[in-house]
Structure formats: structure tokens, C-alpha cells
Design a protein around this motif. Structure first.
Motif, mmCIF file in Angstrom:
data_model
loop_
_atom_site.group_PDB
_atom_site.id
_atom_site.type_symbol
_atom_site.label_atom_id
_atom_site.label_comp_id
_atom_site.label_asym_id
_atom_site.label_seq_id
_atom_site.Cartn_x
_atom_site.Cartn_y
_atom_site.Cartn_z
ATOM 1 N N ARG A 149 8.459 36.941 9.375
ATOM 2 C CA ARG A 149 9.345 37.085 9.222
ATOM 3 C C ARG A 149 9.729 37.329 7.699
ATOM 4 O O ARG A 149 10.466 38.135 7.456
ATOM 5 N N LYS A 150 8.782 36.737 6.612
ATOM 6 C CA LYS A 150 8.828 36.868 5.403
ATOM 7 C C LYS A 150 8.645 38.190 4.996
ATOM 8 O O LYS A 150 9.384 38.849 4.255
ATOM 9 N N ILE A 151 7.577 38.929 5.464
ATOM 10 C CA ILE A 151 6.929 40.320 5.338
ATOM 11 C C ILE A 151 8.010 41.035 5.708
ATOM 12 O O ILE A 151 8.381 42.043 4.921
ATOM 13 N N ARG A 152 8.690 41.141 7.203
ATOM 14 C CA ARG A 152 9.788 41.828 7.600
ATOM 15 C C ARG A 152 10.940 41.888 6.717
ATOM 16 O O ARG A 152 11.375 42.980 6.404
ATOM 17 N N ARG A 153 11.301 40.521 6.325
ATOM 18 C CA ARG A 153 12.577 40.587 5.228
ATOM 19 C C ARG A 153 12.328 40.935 4.014
ATOM 20 O O ARG A 153 13.232 42.186 3.465
ATOM 21 N N ASP A 154 11.269 41.011 3.406
ATOM 22 C CA ASP A 154 11.027 41.883 2.268
ATOM 23 C C ASP A 154 10.873 43.228 2.421
ATOM 24 O O ASP A 154 11.402 43.856 1.474
ATOM 25 N N GLU A 155 10.388 43.692 3.389
ATOM 26 C CA GLU A 155 10.540 45.176 3.793
ATOM 27 C C GLU A 155 11.603 45.562 4.018
ATOM 28 O O GLU A 155 12.161 46.658 3.525
ATOM 29 N N ALA A 160 16.213 48.762 2.352
ATOM 30 C CA ALA A 160 17.692 48.569 1.981
ATOM 31 C C ALA A 160 18.273 49.546 0.820
ATOM 32 O O ALA A 160 19.196 50.128 0.683
ATOM 33 N N GLY A 161 17.135 49.121 -0.307
ATOM 34 C CA GLY A 161 17.242 49.792 -1.642
ATOM 35 C C GLY A 161 17.402 51.509 -1.503
ATOM 36 O O GLY A 161 17.834 51.991 -2.261
ATOM 37 N N PHE A 162 16.819 51.906 -0.533
ATOM 38 C CA PHE A 162 16.671 53.364 -0.288
ATOM 39 C C PHE A 162 17.956 53.907 0.306
ATOM 40 O O PHE A 162 18.400 55.151 0.638
ATOM 41 N N LEU A 163 18.867 52.980 1.227
ATOM 42 C CA LEU A 163 19.992 53.523 1.995
ATOM 43 C C LEU A 163 21.155 53.658 1.204
ATOM 44 O O LEU A 163 21.402 52.983 0.112
#
Length: 170
Positions: A149-155, A160-163
Motif C-alpha cells: 500500500r505504501k509503495i502504491r501510494r507513493d507511486e 499525480a504530479g504528471f497529470l
């Protein structure tokens, strides 16, 4: 630290599958089942925390077998693991053919909720204590799911920064 047994958060919901609930394949809409899952999981999380909770993530929903109009759908949920301010909730979805009585696990799901105080700020949650074989297995495997979950959330945050948030017509 306060603690509660997994069984104290257990919730059950049983529903029929009616024609408006199915898709073009004549099986239960996935979105309808997901709404049932989020609803019952939020009740289990609230029962464990005895506070308001908010869905932090739907970690997984695995559709294993189709649910048809001749079936009922029974959901069971309970808290499987706790962090400092969050709880992991497991939802097991069982379909039952109402004519034959055959029962199968149709779906499984894990969700994470955060407990909030009156000012909507995260607050510590009671530690969960598993008892049954099923609860113990889910508890023992939870740290791996928490790390994923932590890895997925960080990713997700990076992505989201690219969107763009611009209007399509701009």
C-alpha cells in the motif's frame, strides 16, 4: 494501548440480486458490489475505532466468480490489522445459489480507513487482536499488504504530479 478483538468489528450484509443490479452479462454490476463492500467495510472500521472513519484506499477488489440473479450475495467484514491511525478491513463476498444452496467465495477485498477526531484529524486506533485461524492468517500477512500500500501510494502521488488539471478546452 487499547485493544479490540477482530470479532468485535464483524459485520454481515445479505442482499438479493435483482434485474436492475445486473450488467449486460446478466451478472451483478461490479460497481454495485464495490458500493456494498465500501459500506460494510466502513461499518466494521467504525465499530473497531468507535470514531468517524474515512476510506483512505480500496487496496484490492478481486472478482473471483460471477454473481447471477439466481444468487444472493453475503458480505462479511472485519478489521484484520491496525496501524497507528489506520485500520485494514477485509471483506469476503459469498454468493449463494438460492435454488441449489451452493455457496462460493465470489470476491475478496481489502480497504484501509483512517480514524478521525471531531476536528477531522487522524487519531490513534485500538490494536486489533485476531483469534480464529482465518483472522490470524490475515493478521500475519498484513505487514506485506501494508508495505505494498505504501509503495502504491507513493507511486500514485508521483504519477499525480504528471497529470494535468486544466480544463479540456484550455
Amino acid at each position: 494501548m487499547e485493544q479490540r478483538y477482530s470479532r468485535e468489528s464483524k459485520c454481515y450484509k445479505t442482499a438479493r440480486v435483482f434485474p436492475p443490479d445486473v450488467n449486460n452479462h446478466n451478472t451483478l454490476f461490479g460497481g454495485k458490489l464495490m458500493a456494498y463492500i465500501d459500506d460494510i467495510a466502513s461499518i466494521a472500521a467504525t465499530k473497531h475505532c468507535r470514531r468517524s472513519v474515512v476510506t483512505a484506499s480500496t487496496d484490492s477488489v478481486d472478482f473471483l466468480h460471477p454473481i447471477r440473479p439466481s444468487d444472493s450475495v453475503c458480505l462479511e467484514s472485519f478489521v484484520t490489522w491496525t496501524g497507528r491511525t489506520s485500520v485494514e478491513v477485509f471483506v469476503k463476498v459469498i454468493k449463494e445459489d438460492l435454488l441449489s444452496g451452493e455457496r462460493r467465495v465470489a470476491a475478496t477485498s481489502f480497504l484501509t480507513f483512517v480514524a478521525l477526531d471531531e476536528n477531522r484529524k487522524p487519531v490513534p486506533v485500538p490494536i486489533v487482536v485476531p483469534e480464529t485461524e482465518e483472522e490470524l492468517k490475515l493478521y500475519e500477512t498484513a505487514p506485506h499488504r501494508a508495505e505494498m500500500r505504501k509503495i502504491r501510494r507513493d507511486e500514485s502521488k508521483k504519477f499525480a504530479g504528471f497529470l494535468t488539471v486544466k480544463h479540456p478546452w484550455d
